[in-house]
Every structure is written in C-alpha cells, then in structure tokens.
Design an enzyme around this catalytic site. Structure first.
Site, PDB file in Angstrom:
ATOM      1  N   TYR A 103      -5.624  -1.104   0.219  1.00  0.00           N
ATOM      2  CA  TYR A 103      -4.909   0.113   0.608  1.00  0.00           C
ATOM      3  C   TYR A 103      -5.210   1.249  -0.385  1.00  0.00           C
ATOM      4  O   TYR A 103      -5.172   1.039  -1.603  1.00  0.00           O
ATOM      5  CB  TYR A 103      -3.414  -0.210   0.638  1.00  0.00           C
ATOM      6  CG  TYR A 103      -2.549   0.952   1.014  1.00  0.00           C
ATOM      7  CD1 TYR A 103      -2.535   1.428   2.316  1.00  0.00           C
ATOM      8  CD2 TYR A 103      -1.750   1.587   0.060  1.00  0.00           C
ATOM      9  CE1 TYR A 103      -1.743   2.503   2.674  1.00  0.00           C
ATOM     10  CE2 TYR A 103      -0.951   2.659   0.409  1.00  0.00           C
ATOM     11  CZ  TYR A 103      -0.957   3.118   1.714  1.00  0.00           C
ATOM     12  OH  TYR A 103      -0.179   4.185   2.060  1.00  0.00           O
ATOM     13  N   ASP A 185      -0.833  -8.845  -1.024  1.00  0.00           N
ATOM     14  CA  ASP A 185      -0.155  -7.862  -0.173  1.00  0.00           C
ATOM     15  C   ASP A 185      -0.237  -8.404   1.254  1.00  0.00           C
ATOM     16  O   ASP A 185      -1.300  -8.450   1.867  1.00  0.00           O
ATOM     17  CB  ASP A 185      -0.859  -6.507  -0.320  1.00  0.00           C
ATOM     18  CG  ASP A 185      -0.218  -5.413   0.529  1.00  0.00           C
ATOM     19  OD1 ASP A 185       0.381  -5.741   1.576  1.00  0.00           O
ATOM     20  OD2 ASP A 185      -0.353  -4.235   0.163  1.00  0.00           O
ATOM     21  N   LYS A 210       6.077  -0.983   7.430  1.00  0.00           N
ATOM     22  CA  LYS A 210       5.206  -1.292   8.557  1.00  0.00           C
ATOM     23  C   LYS A 210       5.890  -2.328   9.472  1.00  0.00           C
ATOM     24  O   LYS A 210       6.872  -2.012  10.096  1.00  0.00           O
ATOM     25  CB  LYS A 210       3.849  -1.773   8.027  1.00  0.00           C
ATOM     26  CG  LYS A 210       3.299  -0.917   6.858  1.00  0.00           C
ATOM     27  CD  LYS A 210       2.904   0.485   7.250  1.00  0.00           C
ATOM     28  CE  LYS A 210       2.623   1.400   6.061  1.00  0.00           C
ATOM     29  NZ  LYS A 210       1.657   0.920   5.090  1.00  0.00           N
TER      30      LYS A 210
HETATM   31  C1  LIG Z   1       1.401   1.264   3.696  1.00  0.00           C
HETATM   32  C2  LIG Z   1       0.861   0.219   2.803  1.00  0.00           C
HETATM   33  C3  LIG Z   1       1.207   0.174   1.439  1.00  0.00           C
HETATM   34  C4  LIG Z   1       2.088   1.223   0.794  1.00  0.00           C
HETATM   35  O1  LIG Z   1       3.392   1.141   1.264  1.00  0.00           O
HETATM   36  P1  LIG Z   1       4.406   2.391   1.330  1.00  0.00           P
HETATM   37  O2  LIG Z   1       5.609   1.801   1.949  1.00  0.00           O
HETATM   38  O3  LIG Z   1       3.741   3.455   2.153  1.00  0.00           O
HETATM   39  O4  LIG Z   1       4.607   2.839  -0.079  1.00  0.00           O
HETATM   40  C5  LIG Z   1       0.696  -0.860   0.676  1.00  0.00           C
HETATM   41  N1  LIG Z   1      -0.124  -1.795   1.200  1.00  0.00           N
HETATM   42  C6  LIG Z   1      -0.485  -1.766   2.505  1.00  0.00           C
HETATM   43  C7  LIG Z   1      -1.395  -2.829   3.016  1.00  0.00           C
HETATM   44  C8  LIG Z   1      -0.013  -0.767   3.347  1.00  0.00           C
HETATM   45  O5  LIG Z   1      -0.392  -0.752   4.628  1.00  0.00           O
END
Ligand SMILES: *Cc1c(COP(=O)(O)O)cnc(C)c1O
Length: 417
Positions: A103, A185, A210
């Site tokens: 990301y 992640d 998400k």
């Molecule tokens: C969106 C996202 C983030 C960051 O998260 P936020 O809630 O926007 O701070 C980190 N890792 C991945 C894979 C993401 O899609």
C-alpha cells in the site's frame, strides 16, 4: 474470546457477550466518556481514561482478536495509525524486509518517516523464496560483510492492485528462521478468508476502513497480536504501549460502526466474490480487455489456478488492462453505476486508475516493473446485482471504443487532407 464453541459466521455476528448492560439492549452500548470515576483514591479501576481503555473499543478489540485467533486486539483511528503503532516497536538500526508491492501510504510511512528514525527498509519480492531468504539474512549479493538478519518481514496477503497471493505460512517460516517477526496486512482478505496467525504470522493488521467496516463511512485500523514476545516483552504489551502512548485510538462511535460492519462481513464477501468472479469471466471474454487479474479465475492472467495457499476465497477486488486502442480514462469517466473512487471493500462498486489515482507515488519505471501499467484499471466489486455491473462496464467500453474510432477517423482524415 468470542462465545466459546461458535463457528466463524456466528462469531462475526455476536462477538463477546455483552456483560454490563442492564437494559436488555442487544447491541453493546457506545460509552462516550473520556474519564471514569474512581471508587476511591486507592482503587485501581478497570477503566480510568478513555485513551487507555474504553468498553466500546474493548468490545471491538476482543471481537477482532477472536476472529483472527490472536491473543489481543487493538483499535486505531486509521489503518495507517495501526501500522505506525506496529512499526514503532522497532528501533534505530533495525532492518525491516518489506514486500515490494505494498500500500502506497505504508510505503511512504516506511521510507519517509521510519527511515528518518533509523529503521532500514529492504524491499523484496516476497513471492521469490530465494530473494526473501537473502533479504532476511542481510546478505547483499557480492558483499563480504557479516550477515545482519532482519528484525521483521512486512507484507500484504494479496498484493494491490495485481492480486498476487503471498504465501503467509512460507514467509512466516522463513522469517522465524532468522529470528524476525512476520507482520501481515490482511486488509484485502479479512479473517473470513484467512487467519494469518494460524499460518504462523505474529501480527495482523487491518485497514478496517475497507471490508471490515464495509460501507465507506468510517476510517479505522485494527491490530491483532499472537501470543509471542519481542525483545523480552509480550507482543500484546508492546502494542498496548504503542496504542496508549502514540494515542491514535479509535473513537467509540467509530468502534461501533466497525463492529456493526463485521456482523455482515460473511454475507458481503460471499456476494462480492461471487460478483467478482462473474465480472472476471465477462472481462476475460471481452474484446476490449487485454489481461484480467483475479486469483480465483481459471485462465486469468497473473496467478491462474495458483495453490490457494490457505485462502478460502479471493475477495472482491480485481484488475484488468484495456486493449491498447482504448483510453482507460474513457472507460472510467463513463461508468454510471461504478463510482470513480479510491478505497475498496464496501457494499458499492468502485473503479479507479491505479497509475493516476492510487499508485502515482511509485516512480513510473518502478510501477511498470511491478506490472502496474498505464492501462490497468482496478475494480472493487460491491453487492449489487452483477448484471447491472456488467451492463455498466459494457456501455463504458462501447463508449470508449467509439471515442477511439472517432479519434482514429480524425487522424486518417487529417492524414488524407
Ligand atoms: C487503505 C489501506 C491501508 C491504510 O488504511 P487507512 O485506513 O486508509 O489508514 C493500509 N493497507 C491497505 C492494504 C489498505 O488498503
């Protein structure tokens, strides 16, 4: 610590039983109190100040810890606040091996913030076991220096936007051989499709913005630690210190929004991946499309029929390249149902152009090297009727094809005259 003995779909809905609710409300209360009364000066109450602990937040933290099969959960004000807290357990001189397709915000946090604090970052293709081991060992090609093993490997379960599947078990095993932590992640996958701690990872992170929250209405991050230690301290204690001292905690109302989102996670993901597969098949058969990236798609590009590597499904994000003669912007600008927006994992379908909208921080050469071309389009599929989504794509393709034909006609017109 969800209800003992329940299965995942039940745990998603119920979380931990609500214990202190005297009203009979079926949902846990939102405690909007920044401070709590002490019974007496000498008492040590369970809650004293809401940065340190809040019952609404604790409900969500216990819930995600249970769902990810971890020891303890932590809720943060964003995914990046969660990642910041996790990476803060390292210190100057530590080296972190990082997947080369992560990301953009995480990439920037590592290279522009943590690098200033003396953390060294080694990017690697985590799909290449030999390169990964060399990076973990700290043996640079041709150098005679003593090996300096990495402190951690950091990667994403599914890469974005090409949806390559990282083998969590293999990467975690390699990390542990060198005494490094495996940090995953799991945003694109969620515990519904894979629980990385069961595969040997030490820490799991989510942008709960998400899939977990799932409605594009909250920014939130979650962390779950396994029952391990790092430099003599339990991972849970290290993360609790980071949460309480960096202070990026999630507010109670947002905690409740994420909790409510999690209740329908199974239903949403099932529909999203069913839709994604059908859209992938439609795209594969489209004369306007060159490549399709979706790991669940037999005959797709990227990683067709790859071993599932512990995944129970492939989620609702896919990407594709339009054929050269089309301008991807013509397609995206004429979608009517898909919203042209970054982010993903929500009930509504979104479309975006990574080269311009999400991956512009990567230098063009580097972007092309990892396969994110100028004509690559990313879709986050929602829960709508898939026939409407396909019709929307089809009309946008046809518009783009007419626009291309018109441009070409004009060119040949000018060439003749
Ligand atoms: C969106 C996202 C983030 C960051 O998260 P936020 O809630 O926007 O701070 C980190 N890792 C991945 C894979 C993401 O899609």
């Amino acid at each position: 610590m969800t209800r003992p003995g329940t299965r995942l779909n039940t745990a998603l809905v119920h979380g931990r039983p609500v214990g202190d609710n005297t009203t009979g409300a079926v949902n846990p209360p939102i405690y909007n109190s920044s401070t709590y009364a002490f019974p007496s000066v000498a008492s040590m109450p369970r809650y004293d100040y809401a940065r340190s602990g809040n019952p609404t937040r604790e409900f969500l933290e216990t819930q995600i810890a249970g769902l990810e099969h971890g020891e303890r959960g932590f809720a943060f004000a964003s995914g990046l606040a969660a990642i910041h807290a996790v990476l803060s357990i390292f210190r100057p001189g530590d080296r972190i091996v990082v997947g080369d397709n992560i990301y953009g915000g995480t990439f920037s946090l590592l290279h522009e913030h943590f690098a200033r604090w003396g953390v060294e970052v080694t990017p690697v293709d985590t799909q290449d076991p030999i390169a990964l081991r060399a990076a973990l060992a700290g043996l640079d090609a041709g150098e005679d220096t003593v090996a300096r093993p990495a402190a951690a490997v950091y990667f994403e379960t599914l890469t974005n936007p090409l949806l390559q599947v990282n083998d969590v078990a293999a990467i975690a095993r390699a990390a542990h051989e060198f005494g490094a932590l495996a940090i995953v992640d799991n945003t694109f996958v969620t515990p519904y499709l894979q629980q990385p701690l069961d595969l040997g990872a030490d820490i799991v992170i989510h942008s709960a913005t998400k899939y977990l929250a799932g409605h594009s209405d909250v920014i939130a991050g979650l962390v779950v630690t396994a029952a391990g230690t790092w430099r003599g301290q339990s991972l849970a204690d290290s993360l609790y210190f980071a949460q309480n001292r960096l202070g990026g905690v999630l507010a109670p109302a947002e905690c409740d929004a994420v909790r409510r989102g999690i209740q329908t996670l199974a239903l949403r993901i099932e529909r999203q991946q069913e839709n994604a597969l059908k859209i992938g098949q439609y795209l594969l058969g489209s004369p306007y499309v060159k490549t399709v990236h979706y790991p669940g798609l037999p005959g797709g590009h990227g990683e067709p029929n790859v071993a599932r590597r512990g995944l129970r499904g492939f989620g609702g994000v896919l990407s594709f390249e339009v054929v050269e003669r089309l301008d991807p912007a013509d397609v995206l600008d004429h979608l009517e149902l898909f919203r042209l927006a970054v982010s993903l994992g929500a009930v509504e379908s979104l479309a975006e152009l990574p080269a311009v909208m999400t991956h512009f921080e990567l230098p063009r050469e580097e972007r092309l090297r990892v396969g994110i071309t100028d004509e690559l389009v990313r879709l986050s599929i929602g829960v709508e009727d898939v026939r409407d989504l396909i019709e929307d794509l089809e009309q946008a393709f046809q518009f783009a094809a007419s626009a291309a034909a018109l441009r070409q006609g004009e060119e040949s017109f000018h060439a003749v005259h």
